[in-house]
Write a protein that holds these residues in place. Structure first.
Motif, PDB file in Angstrom:
ATOM      1  N   VAL A  56     -13.754  31.584 -22.073  1.00 29.51           N
ATOM      2  CA  VAL A  56     -12.757  31.508 -23.334  1.00 29.51           C
ATOM      3  C   VAL A  56     -13.623  31.714 -24.568  1.00 29.51           C
ATOM      4  O   VAL A  56     -13.248  32.087 -25.559  1.00 29.51           O
ATOM      5  N   ASP A  57     -14.758  30.978 -24.864  1.00 29.74           N
ATOM      6  CA  ASP A  57     -15.688  30.882 -25.778  1.00 29.74           C
ATOM      7  C   ASP A  57     -16.473  31.875 -25.947  1.00 29.74           C
ATOM      8  O   ASP A  57     -17.843  31.650 -25.583  1.00 29.74           O
ATOM      9  N   ASN A  73     -11.652  37.202 -13.901  1.00 29.64           N
ATOM     10  CA  ASN A  73     -10.432  36.315 -13.673  1.00 29.64           C
ATOM     11  C   ASN A  73     -10.126  36.178 -12.062  1.00 29.64           C
ATOM     12  O   ASN A  73      -9.090  36.382 -11.593  1.00 29.64           O
ATOM     13  N   THR A 111      -5.834  24.600 -25.525  1.00 28.39           N
ATOM     14  CA  THR A 111      -4.785  25.060 -24.447  1.00 28.39           C
ATOM     15  C   THR A 111      -5.270  25.042 -23.145  1.00 28.39           C
ATOM     16  O   THR A 111      -4.754  24.395 -22.202  1.00 28.39           O
ATOM     17  N   LEU A 112      -6.405  25.532 -22.831  1.00 25.68           N
ATOM     18  CA  LEU A 112      -7.007  25.394 -21.623  1.00 25.68           C
ATOM     19  C   LEU A 112      -7.469  24.032 -21.495  1.00 25.68           C
ATOM     20  O   LEU A 112      -7.231  23.528 -20.200  1.00 25.68           O
ATOM     21  N   SER A 122     -11.473  26.367 -30.305  1.00 23.11           N
ATOM     22  CA  SER A 122     -10.532  27.368 -30.636  1.00 23.11           C
ATOM     23  C   SER A 122      -9.124  27.065 -30.046  1.00 23.11           C
ATOM     24  O   SER A 122      -8.855  26.142 -29.327  1.00 23.11           O
ATOM     25  N   ARG A 123      -7.996  27.610 -30.492  1.00 21.63           N
ATOM     26  CA  ARG A 123      -6.873  27.281 -30.133  1.00 21.63           C
ATOM     27  C   ARG A 123      -6.780  27.579 -28.469  1.00 21.63           C
ATOM     28  O   ARG A 123      -6.128  26.983 -27.867  1.00 21.63           O
ATOM     29  N   GLU A 124      -7.373  28.781 -27.919  1.00 23.17           N
ATOM     30  CA  GLU A 124      -7.552  29.233 -26.500  1.00 23.17           C
ATOM     31  C   GLU A 124      -8.192  27.904 -25.841  1.00 23.17           C
ATOM     32  O   GLU A 124      -7.807  27.581 -24.686  1.00 23.17           O
ATOM     33  N   GLU A 125      -9.160  27.289 -26.170  1.00 21.33           N
ATOM     34  CA  GLU A 125      -9.972  26.241 -25.775  1.00 21.33           C
ATOM     35  C   GLU A 125      -8.919  25.238 -25.454  1.00 21.33           C
ATOM     36  O   GLU A 125      -9.096  24.446 -24.461  1.00 21.33           O
ATOM     37  N   ASN A 158     -14.763  29.193 -16.423  1.00 16.11           N
ATOM     38  CA  ASN A 158     -13.482  29.675 -16.679  1.00 16.11           C
ATOM     39  C   ASN A 158     -13.305  29.058 -18.293  1.00 16.11           C
ATOM     40  O   ASN A 158     -13.124  29.643 -19.362  1.00 16.11           O
ATOM     41  N   LYS A 164      -4.516  22.175 -20.276  1.00 18.90           N
ATOM     42  CA  LYS A 164      -3.882  22.488 -18.916  1.00 18.90           C
ATOM     43  C   LYS A 164      -5.018  21.386 -17.851  1.00 18.90           C
ATOM     44  O   LYS A 164      -4.373  20.937 -16.968  1.00 18.90           O
TER      45      LYS A 164
END
Length: 143
Positions: free
Chosen positions: A85-86, A125, A35-36, A30-33, A81, A39
């Protein structure tokens, strides 16, 4: 894989590959994955070329267990973490996280409790300090 990599470089690539395996447990990122992962790539000092190679075939990079307990907890923190996300493939990711927890050095007798606590902390978090205290406690519960 380049045989001239330092031990740290190999360990960092193996660590990122472990995270990619969790992220790809549903056969997509995914986009979020992404991005992480980017990082984490930057934090680990991994080049763009190596990153693309790891994304394409994470199985080429073995798990390199951390040499000390603090690094093991930090590695679990990043993995938990990524799992958080997934949401789509939670059950499959959880099973993979349990295997990876053992692979990075958590004992068989405590790994399930450690992963359970890690996932709860990732959902809330928690920062690394809070995570470390809770994981130490969870890892000592069955001694």
């Amino acid at each position: 894989m380049n045989i001239f990599l330092s031990g740290t470089q190999r360990m960092n690539r193996g660590h990122l590959a472990s995270i990619v395996k969790i992220a790809r447990s549903n056969n997509k990122l995914s986009r979020e994955e992404i991005t992480l992962l980017k990082k984490i790539k930057a934090d680990l000092g991994i080049s763009d070329l190596a990153f693309r190679s790891i994304i394409r075939n994470p199985d080429l990079y073995p798990i390199n267990p951390p040499s000390n307990y603090e690094e093991r907890i930090e590695r679990l923190y990043a993995l938990a973490n990524m799992l958080h996300v997934d949401k789509e493939s939670y059950d499959l990711s959880l099973k993979l996280l349990e295997k990876l927890a053992v692979g990075i050095g958590f004992p068989l007798k405590t790994h399930e409790e450690v992963v359970k606590v890690a996932v709860e902390l990732a959902r809330s978090n928690a920062d690394l300090e809070t995570f470390t205290v809770a994981i130490r406690k969870a890892n000592s519960t069955k001694e």
